[in-house]
Write an enzyme that holds these catalytic residues in place. Structure first.
Site, PDB file in Angstrom:
ATOM      1  NE  ARG A 164      -2.238   6.491   8.526  1.00  0.00           N
ATOM      2  CZ  ARG A 164      -1.816   7.064   7.388  1.00  0.00           C
ATOM      3  NH1 ARG A 164      -0.973   7.220   6.814  1.00  0.00           N
ATOM      4  NH2 ARG A 164      -2.914   7.781   6.670  1.00  0.00           N
ATOM      5  CG  HIS A 275      -6.778   5.394   3.456  1.00  0.00           C
ATOM      6  ND1 HIS A 275      -7.459   6.449   2.889  1.00  0.00           N
ATOM      7  CD2 HIS A 275      -5.557   5.464   3.401  1.00  0.00           C
ATOM      8  CE1 HIS A 275      -6.160   6.996   2.181  1.00  0.00           C
ATOM      9  NE2 HIS A 275      -5.081   6.363   2.543  1.00  0.00           N
ATOM     10  NE  ARG A 278      -1.601   3.851   5.036  1.00  0.00           N
ATOM     11  CZ  ARG A 278      -0.333   3.340   5.406  1.00  0.00           C
ATOM     12  NH1 ARG A 278      -0.115   2.265   5.958  1.00  0.00           N
ATOM     13  NH2 ARG A 278       0.648   4.100   5.268  1.00  0.00           N
TER      14      ARG A 278
HETATM   15  C1  FMN Z   1       1.651   2.717   2.390  1.00  0.00           C
HETATM   16  C2  FMN Z   1       0.148   3.058   2.028  1.00  0.00           C
HETATM   17  C3  FMN Z   1       0.027   4.289   1.332  1.00  0.00           C
HETATM   18  C4  FMN Z   1      -1.177   4.483   0.912  1.00  0.00           C
HETATM   19  N1  FMN Z   1      -1.621   5.845   0.199  1.00  0.00           N
HETATM   20  C5  FMN Z   1      -2.554   5.851  -0.390  1.00  0.00           C
HETATM   21  C6  FMN Z   1      -2.726   7.232  -1.205  1.00  0.00           C
HETATM   22  O1  FMN Z   1      -1.872   8.088  -1.585  1.00  0.00           O
HETATM   23  N2  FMN Z   1      -4.083   7.453  -1.791  1.00  0.00           N
HETATM   24  C7  FMN Z   1      -5.013   6.612  -1.314  1.00  0.00           C
HETATM   25  O2  FMN Z   1      -6.246   6.903  -1.941  1.00  0.00           O
HETATM   26  N3  FMN Z   1      -5.045   5.472  -0.658  1.00  0.00           N
HETATM   27  C8  FMN Z   1      -3.748   5.275  -0.201  1.00  0.00           C
HETATM   28  N4  FMN Z   1      -3.735   4.020   0.711  1.00  0.00           N
HETATM   29  C9  FMN Z   1      -4.676   3.122   0.748  1.00  0.00           C
HETATM   30  C10 FMN Z   1      -4.924   2.208  -0.400  1.00  0.00           C
HETATM   31  O3  FMN Z   1      -5.369   2.909  -1.585  1.00  0.00           O
HETATM   32  C11 FMN Z   1      -6.024   0.992  -0.095  1.00  0.00           C
HETATM   33  O4  FMN Z   1      -7.059   1.860   0.296  1.00  0.00           O
HETATM   34  C12 FMN Z   1      -5.484   0.206   1.040  1.00  0.00           C
HETATM   35  O5  FMN Z   1      -4.191  -0.230   1.239  1.00  0.00           O
HETATM   36  C13 FMN Z   1      -6.398  -1.069   1.149  1.00  0.00           C
HETATM   37  O6  FMN Z   1      -5.979  -1.879   2.263  1.00  0.00           O
HETATM   38  P1  FMN Z   1      -4.883  -2.996   2.105  1.00  0.00           P
HETATM   39  O7  FMN Z   1      -3.587  -2.483   2.088  1.00  0.00           O
HETATM   40  O8  FMN Z   1      -5.395  -3.780   3.373  1.00  0.00           O
HETATM   41  O9  FMN Z   1      -5.278  -3.641   0.987  1.00  0.00           O
HETATM   42  C14 FMN Z   1      -2.389   3.632   1.089  1.00  0.00           C
HETATM   43  C15 FMN Z   1      -2.000   2.525   1.653  1.00  0.00           C
HETATM   44  C16 FMN Z   1      -0.948   2.292   2.229  1.00  0.00           C
HETATM   45  C17 FMN Z   1      -0.645   0.901   2.971  1.00  0.00           C
END
Ligand code: FMN
Length: 376
Positions: A164, A275, A278
């Site tokens: 990131r 994710h 990410r």
């Molecule tokens: C700031 C941030 C932190 C996240 N932390 C986690 C996490 O702790 N566990 C997890 O399974 N996914 C995590 N995700 C992924 C989200 O659960 C999800 O898959 C993702 O945000 C979906 O995409 P979108 O933001 O475009 O809706 C995170 C996403 C973001 C943006």
């Protein structure tokens, strides 16, 4: 600032949050190719307009793992949610419950699971990462069971954290990060007062309780990096399946082969997810991966999808592409950062309204009426 569309919350969140937090939420991995694709591929899907189909009594309701839901929407697990709003996990969980949808608590939440569940009238879902410390995993699962949590989301797309790059630029990590974060907090006084001071303690509640000492934000990135387990395979997870008697959802599937493995493993559901762009940059958008996964495993387990969903129209596009429900990540986090519990409620209202307009004009009365025929 006027909020009239679900996408209006992003700019409001940017105004309120210190940049290190806004960019941590907003950013993706690598060159952010997949991050952009998630939204662009959804927007590229045209829906067919169908008229005079009698859509009186239109319903967006559904059932997932025995739970009634007003919308086919689940709030996704998002780490550090309590840094974006005061005790943010509690506020988001309460808004979700008031709107008839589940909230998923991340392993790396600020508020511990007991605090969130005690203040939320609906059972929350809990997300678990595969970590080196199996003692932690077992202890946290026992705590989740004791708190009355039924649905476990098991995230499998993080054998190591993605690259990131924005975080080093923004002050989330890198040289002089603590000093930079402090300066940013001082120049965002509304956030500093509400969350920075009154939202304490700022630690990773689920983990610090287990470790018996506070885990500061500064320790978070290092702890994550040191504790993800790249040596993991499906076999290593069998004890968790045996231990957890409630519904278990595997999150982070993008290929039909992996989806079939999730079925063999005994999962009750999966989340087609990259994710939110990410993790593996350059990989498929979720909506592009979804139809092949639905072909492979639909009917064997429930299919959720996330990444890039921002509007009710996007929810319809995901369902028409083969999902039973979607998860919202950034969409609800921006709303929470901008306006707290009321903001998340407003977002869910806007998404529900947007879904109803889209369904009515595509000639769909229920979610079962949506499918490949909905898309041009
Ligand atoms: C700031 C941030 C932190 C996240 N932390 C986690 C996490 O702790 N566990 C997890 O399974 N996914 C995590 N995700 C992924 C989200 O659960 C999800 O898959 C993702 O945000 C979906 O995409 P979108 O933001 O475009 O809706 C995170 C996403 C973001 C943006």
């Amino acid at each position: 600032m006027i909020i009239s569309a679900p996408t209006d919350f992003r700019a409001a969140a940017q105004r309120r949050l210190p940049p290190f937090l806004f960019h941590y939420i907003d950013g993706g991995s690598g060159a952010e190719t997949t991050l952009r694709r998630n939204e662009a591929d959804l927007q590229a899907l045209s829906v067919r307009q169908n008229v005079l189909r009698d859509v009186a009594g239109l319903s967006t309701a559904t059932t997932l793992f025995g739970e009634d839901m007003a919308l086919p929407v689940v709030l996704a697990p998002v780490g550090l949610t309590g840094m974006y709003a005061r005790r943010g996990e509690v506020q988001a969980a309460r808004a979700a419950a008031a709107h008839g949808v589940p909230f998923t608590l991340s392993t790396v939440s600020v508020c511990p699971l007991e605090e969130v569940q005690a203040q939320c009238p609906r059972p929350i879902w809990f997300q678990l990462y595969v970590l080196k410390d199996r003692g932690f995993m077992r202890a946290v699962l026992e705590r989740a069971k004791a708190a009355g949590i039924k649905t476990l989301v098991f995230t499998v797309d993080m054998p190591l954290p993605g690259s990131r790059y924005r975080d080093a630029h923004s002050g989330m990590s890198g040289a002089r990060a603590p000093l930079r974060r402090m300066v940013q907090a001082m120049t965002h006084p509304a956030w500093a007062w509400d969350v920075g001071l009154r939202g304490r303690p700022h630690d990773l509640g689920n983990i610090s309780r287990y470790m018996g000492k506070p885990m500061a934000l500064g320790d978070y990135i290092g702890w994550l990096g040191a504790n993800f387990d790249p040596a993991i395979g499906w076999k290593d997870l069998e004890w968790i399946r045996a231990f957890w008697d409630g519904p278990m959802v595997v999150k982070g599937i993008l290929e039909p082969d992996d989806a079939r493995d999730a079925v063999r493993f005994g999962a009750d559901g999966l989340v087609v997810s990259n994710h939110g762009g990410r993790q593996l940059d350059g990989t498929l958008s979720s909506v592009a991966a979804l139809p092949r996964i639905a072909d492979a495993v639909k009917g064997d387990l429930r299919i959720l999808a996330d990444s890039g969903v921002r509007t009710g129209l996007d929810v319809v596009r995901m369902i028409a592409s083969g999902a039973d429900a979607v998860m919202l990540g950034r969409a609800f986090i921006y709303a929470l950062a901008a306006r707290g519990e009321a903001g998340v409620g407003q977002l869910l209202d806007l998404i529900g309204r947007d879904m109803r307009v889209t369904m009515a004009l595509t000639g769909a009365r229920t979610l079962a009426d949506l499918g490949a025929h909905t898309l041009a």
